[in-house]
Scaffold this motif. Structure first.
Motif, PDB file in Angstrom:
ATOM      1  N   GLU A 123       1.921   6.506  -7.096  1.00  0.00           N
ATOM      2  CA  GLU A 123       0.951   7.552  -7.425  1.00  0.00           C
ATOM      3  C   GLU A 123       1.563   8.940  -7.255  1.00  0.00           C
ATOM      4  OE1 GLU A 123      -2.293   6.680  -4.853  1.00  0.00           O
ATOM      5  OE2 GLU A 123      -2.872   4.843  -5.928  1.00  0.00           O
ATOM      6  N   ASP A 124       2.364   9.127  -6.204  1.00  0.00           N
ATOM      7  CA  ASP A 124       3.018  10.414  -5.991  1.00  0.00           C
ATOM      8  C   ASP A 124       3.983  10.725  -7.128  1.00  0.00           C
ATOM      9  OD1 ASP A 124       1.727  11.097  -3.654  1.00  0.00           O
ATOM     10  OD2 ASP A 124       3.252  10.211  -2.343  1.00  0.00           O
ATOM     11  N   GLU A 125       4.729   9.713  -7.574  1.00  0.00           N
ATOM     12  CA  GLU A 125       5.689   9.945  -8.660  1.00  0.00           C
ATOM     13  C   GLU A 125       4.953  10.325  -9.936  1.00  0.00           C
ATOM     14  OE1 GLU A 125       8.179   9.886 -11.859  1.00  0.00           O
ATOM     15  OE2 GLU A 125       6.620   8.331 -11.693  1.00  0.00           O
ATOM     16  N   ARG A 126       3.884   9.636 -10.249  1.00  0.00           N
ATOM     17  CA  ARG A 126       3.115   9.931 -11.462  1.00  0.00           C
ATOM     18  C   ARG A 126       2.512  11.325 -11.411  1.00  0.00           C
ATOM     19  NH1 ARG A 126       0.021   4.056 -11.881  1.00  0.00           N
ATOM     20  NH2 ARG A 126       1.765   2.910 -12.843  1.00  0.00           N
ATOM     21  N   ALA A 127       2.164  11.782 -10.203  1.00  0.00           N
ATOM     22  CA  ALA A 127       1.571  13.109 -10.038  1.00  0.00           C
ATOM     23  C   ALA A 127       2.624  14.202  -9.866  1.00  0.00           C
ATOM     24  CB  ALA A 127       0.623  13.103  -8.841  1.00  0.00           C
ATOM     25  N   GLY A 128       3.907  13.817  -9.897  1.00  0.00           N
ATOM     26  CA  GLY A 128       4.973  14.807  -9.761  1.00  0.00           C
ATOM     27  C   GLY A 128       5.251  15.237  -8.344  1.00  0.00           C
TER      28      GLY A 128
ATOM     29  N   HIS B 299      15.507   8.656 -11.855  1.00  0.00           N
ATOM     30  CA  HIS B 299      15.959   7.806 -10.759  1.00  0.00           C
ATOM     31  C   HIS B 299      14.782   7.322  -9.920  1.00  0.00           C
ATOM     32  CE1 HIS B 299      20.220   8.064 -11.369  1.00  0.00           C
ATOM     33  NE2 HIS B 299      20.203   9.371 -11.370  1.00  0.00           N
ATOM     34  N   ALA B 300      13.800   8.191  -9.725  1.00  0.00           N
ATOM     35  CA  ALA B 300      12.636   7.813  -8.920  1.00  0.00           C
ATOM     36  C   ALA B 300      11.921   6.617  -9.535  1.00  0.00           C
ATOM     37  CB  ALA B 300      11.688   9.004  -8.777  1.00  0.00           C
ATOM     38  N   ARG B 301      11.684   6.670 -10.835  1.00  0.00           N
ATOM     39  CA  ARG B 301      10.980   5.559 -11.487  1.00  0.00           C
ATOM     40  C   ARG B 301      11.787   4.269 -11.401  1.00  0.00           C
ATOM     41  NH1 ARG B 301       9.463   9.867 -14.952  1.00  0.00           N
ATOM     42  NH2 ARG B 301      11.300   9.534 -16.266  1.00  0.00           N
ATOM     43  N   HIS B 302      13.105   4.379 -11.607  1.00  0.00           N
ATOM     44  CA  HIS B 302      13.952   3.183 -11.534  1.00  0.00           C
ATOM     45  C   HIS B 302      13.884   2.554 -10.142  1.00  0.00           C
ATOM     46  CE1 HIS B 302      17.366   0.478 -11.833  1.00  0.00           C
ATOM     47  NE2 HIS B 302      17.882   1.058 -10.771  1.00  0.00           N
ATOM     48  N   HIS B 303      13.995   3.371  -9.109  1.00  0.00           N
ATOM     49  CA  HIS B 303      14.052   2.815  -7.761  1.00  0.00           C
ATOM     50  C   HIS B 303      12.683   2.403  -7.236  1.00  0.00           C
ATOM     51  CE1 HIS B 303      18.309   3.013  -7.129  1.00  0.00           C
ATOM     52  NE2 HIS B 303      18.300   4.164  -7.776  1.00  0.00           N
ATOM     53  N   LEU B 304      11.628   2.953  -7.794  1.00  0.00           N
ATOM     54  CA  LEU B 304      10.313   2.397  -7.498  1.00  0.00           C
ATOM     55  C   LEU B 304      10.203   0.986  -8.061  1.00  0.00           C
ATOM     56  CD1 LEU B 304       7.978   5.470  -8.068  1.00  0.00           C
ATOM     57  CD2 LEU B 304       8.374   4.270  -5.904  1.00  0.00           C
ATOM     58  N   ASP B 305      10.783   0.762  -9.233  1.00  0.00           N
ATOM     59  CA  ASP B 305      10.820  -0.596  -9.788  1.00  0.00           C
ATOM     60  C   ASP B 305      11.624  -1.525  -8.887  1.00  0.00           C
ATOM     61  OD1 ASP B 305       9.296   0.128 -11.970  1.00  0.00           O
ATOM     62  OD2 ASP B 305      11.013   0.429 -13.307  1.00  0.00           O
TER      63      ASP B 305
ATOM     64  N   ARG C  70       7.746  13.942  -1.694  1.00  0.00           N
ATOM     65  CA  ARG C  70       7.255  13.007  -0.679  1.00  0.00           C
ATOM     66  C   ARG C  70       7.951  11.643  -0.741  1.00  0.00           C
ATOM     67  NH1 ARG C  70       0.745  13.357  -1.009  1.00  0.00           N
ATOM     68  NH2 ARG C  70       1.049  11.539   0.329  1.00  0.00           N
ATOM     69  N   LEU C  71       8.672  11.388  -1.818  1.00  0.00           N
ATOM     70  CA  LEU C  71       9.191  10.051  -2.043  1.00  0.00           C
ATOM     71  C   LEU C  71      10.328   9.676  -1.101  1.00  0.00           C
ATOM     72  CD1 LEU C  71       9.166   9.977  -5.958  1.00  0.00           C
ATOM     73  CD2 LEU C  71       7.509   8.961  -4.379  1.00  0.00           C
ATOM     74  N   GLY C  72      11.220  10.612  -0.816  1.00  0.00           N
ATOM     75  CA  GLY C  72      12.363  10.299   0.032  1.00  0.00           C
ATOM     76  C   GLY C  72      11.951   9.848   1.424  1.00  0.00           C
TER      77      GLY C  72
ATOM     78  N   ALA D 224       0.838  -1.207   0.000  1.00  0.00           N
ATOM     79  CA  ALA D 224       0.000   0.000   0.000  1.00  0.00           C
ATOM     80  C   ALA D 224       0.871   1.254   0.000  1.00  0.00           C
ATOM     81  CB  ALA D 224      -0.928  -0.011   1.214  1.00  0.00           C
ATOM     82  N   LEU D 225       1.934   1.233   0.787  1.00  0.00           N
ATOM     83  CA  LEU D 225       2.848   2.372   0.806  1.00  0.00           C
ATOM     84  C   LEU D 225       3.539   2.509  -0.546  1.00  0.00           C
ATOM     85  CD1 LEU D 225       4.339   4.665   2.204  1.00  0.00           C
ATOM     86  CD2 LEU D 225       5.906   2.976   3.185  1.00  0.00           C
ATOM     87  N   HIS D 226       3.937   1.393  -1.130  1.00  0.00           N
ATOM     88  CA  HIS D 226       4.571   1.440  -2.449  1.00  0.00           C
ATOM     89  C   HIS D 226       3.622   2.035  -3.487  1.00  0.00           C
ATOM     90  CE1 HIS D 226       6.945   0.349  -5.928  1.00  0.00           C
ATOM     91  NE2 HIS D 226       5.929  -0.355  -6.392  1.00  0.00           N
ATOM     92  N   ARG D 227       2.358   1.622  -3.465  1.00  0.00           N
ATOM     93  CA  ARG D 227       1.383   2.178  -4.412  1.00  0.00           C
ATOM     94  C   ARG D 227       1.235   3.680  -4.224  1.00  0.00           C
ATOM     95  NH1 ARG D 227      -1.399  -2.628  -3.181  1.00  0.00           N
ATOM     96  NH2 ARG D 227      -2.732  -1.536  -1.684  1.00  0.00           N
ATOM     97  N   GLU D 228       1.259   4.110  -2.978  1.00  0.00           N
ATOM     98  CA  GLU D 228       1.182   5.553  -2.705  1.00  0.00           C
ATOM     99  C   GLU D 228       2.377   6.280  -3.321  1.00  0.00           C
ATOM    100  OE1 GLU D 228       1.589   8.505   1.158  1.00  0.00           O
ATOM    101  OE2 GLU D 228       0.661   6.539   1.442  1.00  0.00           O
ATOM    102  N   MET D 229       3.565   5.673  -3.221  1.00  0.00           N
ATOM    103  CA  MET D 229       4.755   6.286  -3.804  1.00  0.00           C
ATOM    104  C   MET D 229       4.653   6.330  -5.326  1.00  0.00           C
ATOM    105  SD  MET D 229       7.843   4.714  -1.446  1.00  0.00           S
ATOM    106  CE  MET D 229       9.094   5.708  -2.279  1.00  0.00           C
TER     107      MET D 229
END
Length: 223
Positions: free
Chosen positions: A124-129, A179-185, A133-135, A117-122
């Motif tokens: 969504e935050d990345e997609r919304a720019g 980098h955000a997208r890569h590390h979310l993966d 909040r990601l760090g 659930a936390l990962h999904r929130e991250m």
């Protein structure tokens, strides 16, 4: 773990705790940079408390190796050398990697669902720019995994290591969309390894993930 944000912080229980957390937040967000003197009277006036809780909080920060006392200068915020920075990330990689390996052995379905659930929130935050909040949410995710893997000791050790050198939120590599997208993966693959009870894979990916942050920061980029 009661939820993804369970980081054993909670509300301050004393004035000294309040001062400690306020100063730690200032350090974590680079509002007080390395080399800055910390005068107890000035801190007390700024936070609206007496000298006593400030002195107690400063002693805790000294135990965390975030400040040092020098004769005739008082308390000063420690500014880590490049070697110390590298060591910090190496220790983090080992501790958090071990936490991930152990978590694969003991994680419950409820805990895994909370992490996802936390990962999904991250995501969504990345997609919304909302990269700012990601760090912090990444920190929560990492420490939650360490708490699951080592609830008696390892989680607190991982937290202490991170607190020994707070990375300013505005210098996080999570602010870089690529980098955000890569590390979310990477996070997703770590969670998949936990779900598969594959401790070796979870440990390896966590170590590489943390080491990347160290190499990126040591190379002059944010991290």
């Amino acid at each position: 773990m009661s939820g993804p944000a369970a980081d054993r912080t909670g509300p301050p229980t004393s004035k000294a705790d309040y001062v400690y957390r306020s100063l730690l937040d200032d350090l974590r967000n680079a509002r007080i940079p390395g080399g800055t003197p910390l005068r107890a009277t000035e801190v007390a006036d700024r936070l609206g408390v007496s000298i006593t809780p400030v002195r107690e909080a400063l002693r805790r920060l000294e135990n965390d190796r975030l400040i040092r006392y020098e004769q005739n200068h008082g308390a000063t915020v420690i500014d880590l050398s490049p070697d110390a920075l590298l060591e910090y990330y190496q220790v983090r990689a080992v501790v958090e990697g071990l936490g991930a390996r152990l978590a694969a052995e003991r994680i419950t379905d409820e805990q895994l669902a909370s992490l996802r659930a936390l990962h999904r929130e991250m995501v969504e935050d990345e997609r919304a720019g909302r990269h700012d909040r990601l760090g912090e949410n990444s920190r929560v995710l990492h420490l939650a995994i360490a708490d699951i893997g080592g609830p008696a000791f390892l989680g607190e050790h991982a937290r202490a290591v991170r607190n020994s050198f707070p990375v300013p939120a505005d210098t996080s590599f999570w602010l870089d969309p690529e980098h955000a997208r890569h590390h979310l993966d990477v996070h997703e693959r770590i969670l998949d390894a936990l779900a598969a009870r594959d401790g070796a894979a979870a440990e390896r990916m966590m170590i590489d993930h943390v080491r990347f942050a160290g190499a990126y920061r040591a190379g002059g980029g944010p991290g």
